[in-house]
Each structure stands twice: as C-alpha cells, then as structure tokens.
Motif scaffolding. Sequence first.
Motif, PDB file in Angstrom:
ATOM      1  N   ARG A 171       0.870  -1.180   0.000  1.00 45.12           N
ATOM      2  CA  ARG A 171       0.000   0.000   0.000  1.00 45.12           C
ATOM      3  C   ARG A 171       0.906   1.229   0.000  1.00 45.12           C
ATOM      4  NH1 ARG A 171       0.083  -3.597   3.818  1.00 45.12           N
ATOM      5  NH2 ARG A 171      -0.401  -2.240   5.569  1.00 45.12           N
ATOM      6  N   SER A 172       0.973   1.888  -1.154  1.00 44.26           N
ATOM      7  CA  SER A 172       1.831   3.081  -1.256  1.00 44.26           C
ATOM      8  C   SER A 172       1.103   4.288  -0.683  1.00 44.26           C
ATOM      9  CB  SER A 172       2.171   3.368  -2.719  1.00 44.26           C
ATOM     10  OG  SER A 172       2.866   2.291  -3.285  1.00 44.26           O
ATOM     11  N   GLY A 204       4.247   3.079  -5.704  1.00 44.61           N
ATOM     12  CA  GLY A 204       3.209   3.703  -6.529  1.00 44.61           C
ATOM     13  C   GLY A 204       2.479   2.761  -7.460  1.00 44.61           C
ATOM     14  N   ARG A 205       3.006   1.556  -7.683  1.00 44.65           N
ATOM     15  CA  ARG A 205       2.368   0.678  -8.669  1.00 44.65           C
ATOM     16  C   ARG A 205       0.959   0.251  -8.255  1.00 44.65           C
ATOM     17  NH1 ARG A 205       7.770  -2.957  -9.951  1.00 44.65           N
ATOM     18  NH2 ARG A 205       8.890  -1.246 -10.915  1.00 44.65           N
ATOM     19  N   SER A 214       5.933   8.697 -10.212  1.00 40.35           N
ATOM     20  CA  SER A 214       7.024   7.727 -10.335  1.00 40.35           C
ATOM     21  C   SER A 214       7.978   7.877  -9.144  1.00 40.35           C
ATOM     22  CB  SER A 214       7.798   7.953 -11.636  1.00 40.35           C
ATOM     23  OG  SER A 214       8.558   9.137 -11.518  1.00 40.35           O
ATOM     24  N   LEU A 215       8.723   6.817  -8.864  1.00 40.08           N
ATOM     25  CA  LEU A 215       9.690   6.885  -7.768  1.00 40.08           C
ATOM     26  C   LEU A 215      10.715   7.992  -8.040  1.00 40.08           C
ATOM     27  CD1 LEU A 215      10.786   5.761  -5.099  1.00 40.08           C
ATOM     28  CD2 LEU A 215      12.107   4.108  -6.432  1.00 40.08           C
ATOM     29  N   LEU A 245      15.062   7.172 -12.800  1.00 43.55           N
ATOM     30  CA  LEU A 245      15.502   6.960 -11.421  1.00 43.55           C
ATOM     31  C   LEU A 245      17.036   6.985 -11.344  1.00 43.55           C
ATOM     32  CD1 LEU A 245      14.813   6.331  -8.466  1.00 43.55           C
ATOM     33  CD2 LEU A 245      14.875   3.901  -9.054  1.00 43.55           C
ATOM     34  N   VAL A 246      17.675   6.304 -12.297  1.00 44.44           N
ATOM     35  CA  VAL A 246      19.147   6.299 -12.295  1.00 44.44           C
ATOM     36  C   VAL A 246      19.670   7.731 -12.445  1.00 44.44           C
ATOM     37  CG1 VAL A 246      21.211   5.461 -13.487  1.00 44.44           C
ATOM     38  CG2 VAL A 246      19.248   3.934 -13.172  1.00 44.44           C
ATOM     39  N   GLU A 247      19.005   8.511 -13.265  1.00 44.59           N
ATOM     40  CA  GLU A 247      19.421   9.902 -13.482  1.00 44.59           C
ATOM     41  C   GLU A 247      19.312  10.715 -12.182  1.00 44.59           C
ATOM     42  OE1 GLU A 247      20.857  11.029 -16.103  1.00 44.59           O
ATOM     43  OE2 GLU A 247      20.959  13.079 -15.290  1.00 44.59           O
TER      44      GLU A 247
END
Length: 463
Positions: A171-172, A204-205, A214-215, A245-247
């Motif tokens: 549960r986000s 968030g999914r 988004s994360l 995310l990597v960025e």
Amino acid sequence: MSKTIYFVSLGCPKNRVDSEVMLGVARGAGYSIVEEPEGAETIVVNTCGFIGEAKKESIDTIFEMAELKKLGGCKRLVVSGCLSQRYPAELSAQMDEVDHFLGSSDMLRLKEVLDGKAERMLVGNPADWVMRASDPRVLSQGHASAYLKLAEGCNRTCAFCTIPQFRGAQRSRPAADILREAERLAGQGVVELNLISQDTVSYGRDLPSTSRTSLADLVAAVADVPGIRWVRVFYLYPETLDDALVEVLASHPRVVRYVDMPLQHASDAMLRRMKRGHGKGRQERVVERLRAKIPDLTFRTAFIVGHPGETDQDFEELLQFVKWAEFEHVGVFRYSDEETARSHSQDGKVTERVTAARARKLMALQRKLARQANKRLLGQEIDVLVEGPSEEHELVMQGRHAGQAPEVDGHVFLSGAEVQPGEMRRVTITQASDYDLVGEVQLSPEGLSAAPRRRKVALKVVS
Ligand code: SF4
C-alpha cells in the motif's frame, strides 16, 4: 501513578517509524517518555517477528519487561508489532503478564489502551494501515535524521520471506502525503531523510494510474523540500531500474550517491530457488550500469547464506560475485527456516554449522573489501553530518558521510574542532579501519549552517 511510558523498538527502521508514531500517540495522551523501564507506568515492546533470531530477541525482551512488572512499578505491559501480528493466539495463551497486544497495523490504537478502554487483543488487519502525514510522530533519532516511509507491505513472493504474510500487500502512500510529512520533518530540523518501504522500486504501482507518481519524481520532489540536504533510498529490488531513477540518483545535488539493493544471492540456481524472478546476469547488469552512471557510488547490499539447496559451488559463486562487485557495505544473514515460508518445504537443507561457516567466510571477505573502500577516502575532504557523542568514547563526537547510512554502516569519528549535533561539516579523512573512519574537522564550516538542535527522545532501539 504518574503517566510515564517506556518504549523498546526491535527490528528494522520500518518498526522504528511505527514506534515513533506510538510515541506520538503517548505524548498526545499526556504521557512522559522515560529513559528507564523501572518505574514506568506503561511499557511497550514493539517486536520483530521476521526470522528466528529476531523472534527470540523479542520474546526475551517481553519476559525481561514482564519481570520488571512483577516488581510492582509497571501497571501495564503492551506488546505490539510483527510478532503479535504473526502469533496472536500463541502469545496471548502463553504470556499472561502481557496486558494488551497490538498488531503491526494498530499503532494508533495505543490511545485506547492508555485511556484504559481497550480489550486485551487489538490485532487488526495489516491491510487497514497506511501511515499518514497527519499521524502523530515523535522522532527518536536526535541528530537531524529521520526515516520517511513510502509504502507498507510487499507484493513479491520471495521463497524465504514471510513479511507479506503479516505486513500485507503493498500500500503506497500518496506522493502529496509523503511530501507533506517531508516538509514537516524539515521544519523540525531534519536535514537527512532516508526513504524506506519493503520494496521501494515498486513504489506507486498499487495506486490508481491517475494519481500515480514515479519513484524518480518522488525522490526528486523530497530532495527539493527546503532544508533537506541528503535523501537516501533504501530497499531497491534488483529490477532493471528506469532511466529517470538512475538519473536522479546520479545527478540530483541532494540525493546521495548511495544505493541499497538487497540481492540475496548470486548463483542462478539459488536465485531460482529463492523465487527472485531474475538471474545472476540481470544483477551483474544492474551493478555495472549503476557503477558506470554513478562513479562515486556507495553500494549496500545483503545476502542470505545457507538457503535450502545452496551447494559449495553456489556459495563459491556468491564469493566470486562479491569480489567482482566490490560492494562498499554488505549485510550477511543466515537463512532462518520459517515454517510458513515457501522455502521451508524445499529439499537440500543446509546444516547450521555449514551456514555459520559460510557466513563467517563471506563477512571476512567483505571486511577486507570494506577496508579497501575506506582507505580510498584517506586524505579526501568530505561532508559529514554530526550525530553526537560516540557510543564507545563519550568525549569523541561522531558523524556520518553520505556513504554511511544510519544504524547499518560505520561512522566518522571527529577531531580538531568543536562540533554540534545536526551540523554538516567539511572533514578531512585521516584514518580508515574496516568499518569506521577518523577525520579532522575543517575550522570554517564553509557556509554550511547548523540544523536546529533537537533533544534525543528515549526509545531503546535494538536492530
Ligand atoms: S521483496 Fe523483500 S519484503 Fe518482499 S517478499 Fe521479497 S524479501 Fe520479503
């Protein structure tokens, strides 16, 4: 009898946050939080029920507190958290000394207990609980650092893990609620936020697509909250991380170059048995990609040794993988054969003796790699967040650099100038050991302002 309460928090940082919510409930009910259990009117033990050792520690602590209650000081003993969520009937039958049991989703119901209106068993459905910014919370880390929960529960089906059984499905929290809490924490002087959940990459999914963030966007937004200096992301599942995310991890000025990604094993056969949903190749690609994109990355991971089916050859593959990846921090866990885990029915059980020997060997290898990583910092000038007096030497102050997470990694012991808890200072590293560093504080803090000081709240944490 005066309204005093004593808390023990066992287990992981998620449990610490739950304990902090209960501290908030207690304070709201007019209770003073005391540093010693002797004489406290109410004692709360927030338990961990994840693996055998944690369960034993929780039970030992409950019995220790029950002994104190017999001596007459304590009126009420409360047990909360994962152990009571997992074994409510057994604990209730065998622990007469315990007045109330709360599950892992019942933190707010401590109010009923303190008001004297509660039944003995208050173990609800974990699916009912998602933390909200409006929940009361008293921070227990006294040094400008706090955990921020992104979600509760987990949707994965790792064979060795029982957490989803008593923490429920994922549960986000809505992003706006997380940001509200981040702003409030920053307003209280927190400069470091450590983002946690069971499976952060899945954040968030489970939210409706119309309100999903988004994360990557969430991490950037938390890091943009005024006053926040460091944001660190924990519990990234080894998926193919998305570019955004990597960025953010690589380039946002206030997101630390630190990745915590529990990999659990490194042989294809074991990853299959652990039902991780990927093989060694994907893990190698994730590590290579992160190292290439983030040259100054600190990589923390965790492995389980002694899982059913682990052969000498599987373990050798794990050692080779750890040597290849040169992780800065590795947690080593011995497999715990939980009766409700899917791995319980798997064949090829590994003896305790072999498991312990493998754990020692892996830790010895990691100690060497960690020392080498620490030695690379010698002579470098880095930012350190001052925590306060060191636990070992009261007269020595300690802090952490961005590559050292609270509670799990080492420290930097500070010399050369007076420092205050909560300050961020420039420090030249002068000595390096296996896990800790020693550094000389620069006399001019280069415009880095001190965070407001906050008194440390009594919460005995055993992790
Ligand atoms: S991702 Fe973590 S919490 Fe979820 S099932 Fe796997 S080990 Fe357990």
